[in-house]
Enzyme design. Structure first.
Site, PDB file in Angstrom:
ATOM      1  N   GLY A  95      81.061  39.800  77.310  1.00 24.05           N
ATOM      2  CA  GLY A  95      79.985  38.825  77.184  1.00 24.05           C
ATOM      3  C   GLY A  95      80.302  37.712  76.203  1.00 24.05           C
ATOM      4  O   GLY A  95      79.782  36.600  76.321  1.00 24.05           O
ATOM      5  N   GLU A  98      82.195  35.265  78.175  1.00 25.42           N
ATOM      6  CA  GLU A  98      81.255  34.630  79.101  1.00 25.42           C
ATOM      7  C   GLU A  98      80.394  33.598  78.385  1.00 25.42           C
ATOM      8  O   GLU A  98      80.085  32.532  78.938  1.00 25.42           O
ATOM      9  CB  GLU A  98      80.386  35.695  79.771  1.00 25.42           C
ATOM     10  CG  GLU A  98      81.181  36.519  80.773  1.00 25.42           C
ATOM     11  CD  GLU A  98      80.450  37.754  81.268  1.00 25.42           C
ATOM     12  OE1 GLU A  98      80.384  37.944  82.495  1.00 25.42           O
ATOM     13  OE2 GLU A  98      79.959  38.540  80.435  1.00 25.42           O
TER      14      GLU A  98
END
Length: 243
Positions: A95, A98
Site C-alpha cells: 500500500g 500504491e
C-alpha cells in the site's frame, strides 16, 4: 505548499485510522495550496503497506470493502488539482507503493526500496497497484514486480520508471525544492496541464489533443495569462493571482 506526513510507528502502516485521517486531509485540502508533498515520518519507511492485522478475518465481501476504501482515498489523491510529490525515505511496500503511485512525481533516497510483496501473503495489490503500475511502466515490467513479490532498490525503480529521481540527500528537501519551483509558475497553468495529461492518457491521441487545445483556450481567458505575458515583455517576475 502542503505537507502530508504519514506518522504511524514503527513503519507507518496504513491502519484504518490512518486511512480515515488521510481521507479527511485530502478532502479538505485548501485550494490555495499550490503543491502537495506526501511523506512518511521516522526515516525507516515511507509507508510499509497495509496493516496485516486486518487480514486474518477477511472474507470475500469484507476484502472487497477494505480495498475499495483504499482505492477511493488514493483516487482522491490522484485527482487533486495540485501536483502531488511523494518524498520516499525507506521502504515503500504494498500500500505504500500504491500511495506513491497515486502521486504525480516520486523522489526517493538512495537507500529506499519499493515493491509489492502481496503474493507472499496469498493476495494481490488492492489499492490500485495492478492498475497504476502497468500504466506507468508497462505490463511486462509490472507483472515481473507483482508476480515475484521481490523489492527493487531505488536505482532499479528509477531505471524501471517508477521513480523520477533518486538522491543521496534528503528526498524531502529535494521535494521541497521542486515544490517551490512549481509554486512560482502560474497555478492555473500547472493545474490545467496536470488535468490535460491525466485525462489524455485515458483516451485516444486525437481526443487528448482536443483536451489540450480546450485547456489552452481556457487559459487564454485568464488574468494569469495576461500577467505572464506582460511580465515576459517587461523582463520581470510575474505575480500570478490564480484568476
Amino acid at each position: 505548499m502542503g505537507i502530508v506526513t504519514i506518522d504511524s510507528p514503527p513503519v507507518n502502516a496504513l491502519e484504518q485510522q490512518v486511512l480515515d485521517e488521510l481521507d479527511q486531509i485530502v478532502t479538505n485540502m485548501p485550494k490555495d495550496v499550490d503543491v502537495v508533498i506526501v511523506t512518511g515520518a521516522g526515516g525507516k519507511a515511507f509507508v510499509a503497506g497495509a496493516d496485516i492485522k486486518d487480514f486474518p478475518e477477511l472474507k470475500k465481501e469484507t476484502g472487497i470493502e477494505l480495498v475499495k476504501k483504499g482505492q477511493r482515498i488514493f483516487d482522491k489523491i490522484a485527482a487533486l488539482e495540485q501536483p502531488v510529490i511523494a518524498a520516499i525515505d525507506g521502504f515503500a511496500l504494498g500500500g505504500g507503493l500504491e500511495l506513491a503511485l497515486a502521486c504525480d512525481i516520486r523522489i526517493a533516497s538512495k537507500r529506499s526500496k519499493v515493491g509489492f510483496p502481496e503474493v507472499n501473503l496469498g493476495i494481490l495489490p488492492g489499492y490500485g497497484g495492478t492498475q497504476r503500475l502497468p500504466r506507468l511502466i508497462g505490463p511486462g515490467k509490472a507483472k515481473q514486480l507483482i508476480f515475484s513479490g521481490d523489492p527493487l532498490s531505488a536505482e532499479e525503480a528509477k531505471q524501471a520508471g517508477i521513480l523520477e529521481e533518486v538522491t543521496e540527500d534528503s528526498p524531502m528537501e529535494k521535494a521541497k525544492e521542486l515544490a517551490e519551483t512549481i509554486a512560482k509558475r502560474a497555478p492555473l497553468g500547472v493545474r490545467k496541464a496536470k488535468k490535460a495529461i491525466d485525462e489524455g492518457l485515458n483516451t485516444t491521441l486525437e481526443e487528448g489533443l482536443h483536451i489540450e487545445a480546450v485547456a489552452f483556450g481556457e487559459l487564454c481567458d485568464t488574468e494569469d495569462k495576461n500577467e505572464g505575458v506582460a511580465a515576459f515583455f517587461e523582463k520581470r517576475q510575474p505575480n500570478f493571482s490564480r484568476k
